[in-house]
Scaffold this active site. Structure first.
Site, short mmCIF file in Angstrom:
data_model
loop_
_atom_site.label_atom_id
_atom_site.label_comp_id
_atom_site.label_asym_id
_atom_site.label_seq_id
_atom_site.Cartn_x
_atom_site.Cartn_y
_atom_site.Cartn_z
N THR A 121 11.58 -35.00 34.91
CA THR A 121 11.37 -34.85 33.47
C THR A 121 12.66 -35.21 32.74
O THR A 121 13.71 -34.62 32.99
CB THR A 121 10.98 -33.40 33.16
OG1 THR A 121 9.79 -33.11 33.88
CG2 THR A 121 10.74 -33.20 31.66
N CYS A 262 10.95 -25.22 35.26
CA CYS A 262 10.60 -26.27 34.30
C CYS A 262 10.56 -25.83 32.85
O CYS A 262 11.15 -26.48 31.99
CB CYS A 262 9.25 -26.87 34.68
SG CYS A 262 9.27 -27.54 36.33
#
Ligand code: UGA
Length: 433
Positions: A121, A262
């Site tokens: 990401t 995350c």
């Protein structure tokens, strides 16, 4: 197709075995030599249901090879996945040094045209930087850049990866799309939709999805606080909300809040990116603040139940940030343990997989080998992670070993009736049933 995977963490390794499983040849590498040795010995470095079997099969068939360097990995490949860590800096900004180094090594090792794919990401705009590194480092080689964000969840990563709901590919050239379509043909042939966008849109979409999922968790936990105050049941409110397809029931289970590597990291990075772009997206840090408040409110409830927490033992059942993993990064259970330690309580934890990792992170935590051992002599038991095996606790046995019969169910997971029948004072999150 021959592909390289740079970074053998949760995302990289699952990516590697998934592509091997559908027929590609995968070379995987990592800068962590210990991890590479474990992989060569056939061992998965983390617990993830189904991973060990897939890894064993793909190493045995030769579909996955473990190599020492990025240079070796990218030899004669068409695609190189960058799956390295993007941890937050103190400012919240994503630290992309590992991405930069990986891309440099890919450029130096490339032996022919290839597409460099961001799987980690990364903030929107990263692909431009990647493209610039590639153009400067190896002028003779044709590179494409693509963003192909991962949507797998820990604990069901293998299933999510083998049967994705959709695949997102962002690229800026027809050649890169062509390579990515061939790579994903085994999935698209089976009916999985492949969504194509420009690179920045794909990068931004990943941050937007994770932020929105985290928002849902924080939202329902805030609703839970109100539900408790007005005598409503947050579980029914969540069901009702979820019955509207515009809302959806997913991520609306109230409890101790979200953890994992995350959501926090991505919320911080997304906020930083927005600020850099000239927009202060203030909702994003607020999601984290609500999440912190959620754990604090459960800690307060435990303290109130104990009356004077000093020297009293509290048993935490489940330490991993969610069931099905040994990952304790940002685990709410550990934050709860820290808050209880600060009040002078003695905290004992049990987890089917994450005990050692939890102890390494919070050394004051005592570890127990079973839920009953954790409960022995405890004044209060807190369910922190909804592991399936904890759904069948023998309440009578638990009650018989504890010094006080208090249960705080941090995931609304236990059988409240059975607990009360065994003499417990039971309280869940967002309801009084
Ligand atoms: C999350 C996303 O769900 C994935 O789509 C994404 O690929 C991944 O992050 C990532 O970016 O790598 P993950 O963190 O593994 O996946 O796990 P989730 O199932 O999303 O759970 C996150 C946290 O929220 C857990 O602590 C869980 O207990 C909590 N949660 C989840 C709730 O408190 N309530 C819910 O209703 C759902």
């Amino acid at each position: 197709m021959r592909i390289a995977v740079v970074g053998a963490g949760h995302v990289g390794l699952v990516t590697a075995v998934t592509f091997a499983h559908v027929g590609h040849d995968v070379a995987v590498t990592d800068t962590d030599a210990e991890k590479l040795s474990m992989l060569r010995a056939g061992e998965c470095p983390f617990f993830e249901p189904g991973m060990q079997d897939l890894l064993t099969a793909s190493l045995a068939s030769g579909a996955v090879t473990v190599v020492d360097s990025v240079g070796e990995a990218v030899d004669a490949v068409e695609v190189a996945f960058v799956c390295v860590g993007t941890p937050p800096r103190a400012s919240g900004e994503a630290n992309l040094i590992a991405v930069e180094r990986s891309v440099q090594a890919i450029a130096q090792g490339a032996t022919g045209p290839l597409v460099v794919v961001e799987k980690s990401t990364v903030p929107a705009g990263t692909a431009e930087r990647v493209g610039a590194i590639l153009a400067n480092a190896a002028p003779g080689v044709t590179f494409g850049v693509a963003s192909n964000p991962e949507f797998l969840r820990e604990g069901s990563a293998v299933e999510d990866s083998l049967h994705p709901e959709r695949i997102l590919v962002g690229a800026d050239t027809p050649e890169a799309f062509e390579v990515m379509r061939r790579l994903y043909a085994p999935f698209t042939d089976a009916g999985v939709p492949l969504i194509e966008t420009d690179v920045a849109t794909a990068e931004l979409s990943k941050h937007a999805v994770n932020a929105f999922l985290a928002l849902k968790v924080s939202f329902i936990n805030a609703v839970a606080r109100v539900a408790e105050a007005v005598g409503a049941d947050v579980r029914d409110v969540a069901d009702l909300m979820g019955s509207d397809p515009r809302v959806g029931r997913g991520m609306l289970s109230a409890g101790l809040g979200f953890g994992g590597s995350c959501f926090h990291k991505d919320l911080l990075a997304f906020h930083h990116l927005s600020a850099q772009a000239g927009y202060d997206f203030r909702l994003l840090p607020e999601i984290i603040r609500l999440n912190d408040e959620t754990v604090a409110s459960v800690a307060k409830r435990v303290e109130d139940a104990l009356w004077n927490p000093e020297g009293k033992k509290v048993a935490l059942l489940g330490l991993a940030f969610k069931p099905g993993t040994d990952d304790i990064r940002f685990a709410p259970a550990l934050e709860l343990a820290r808050l209880l330690f600060a009040k002078g309580a003695v905290v004992v934890g049990y987890d089917p997989q994450a005990g050692d990792a939890a102890k390494a992170e919070v050394p004051e935590l005592e570890l127990a080998a079973s839920p009953y051992e954790a409960a022995a002599g405890a004044s209060c038991l807190v369910l922190c992670t909804e592991w399936e095996e904890l759904s069948e606790l023998d309440m009578v046995r638990l009650g018989s070993v504890m010094s006080e019969r208090l249960i705080v169910d941090g995931r609304n997971f236990l059988d409240a009736e059975a607990a009360r029948a065994a003499g417990f004072t039971y309280s869940g999150v967002g309801h009084s049933k």
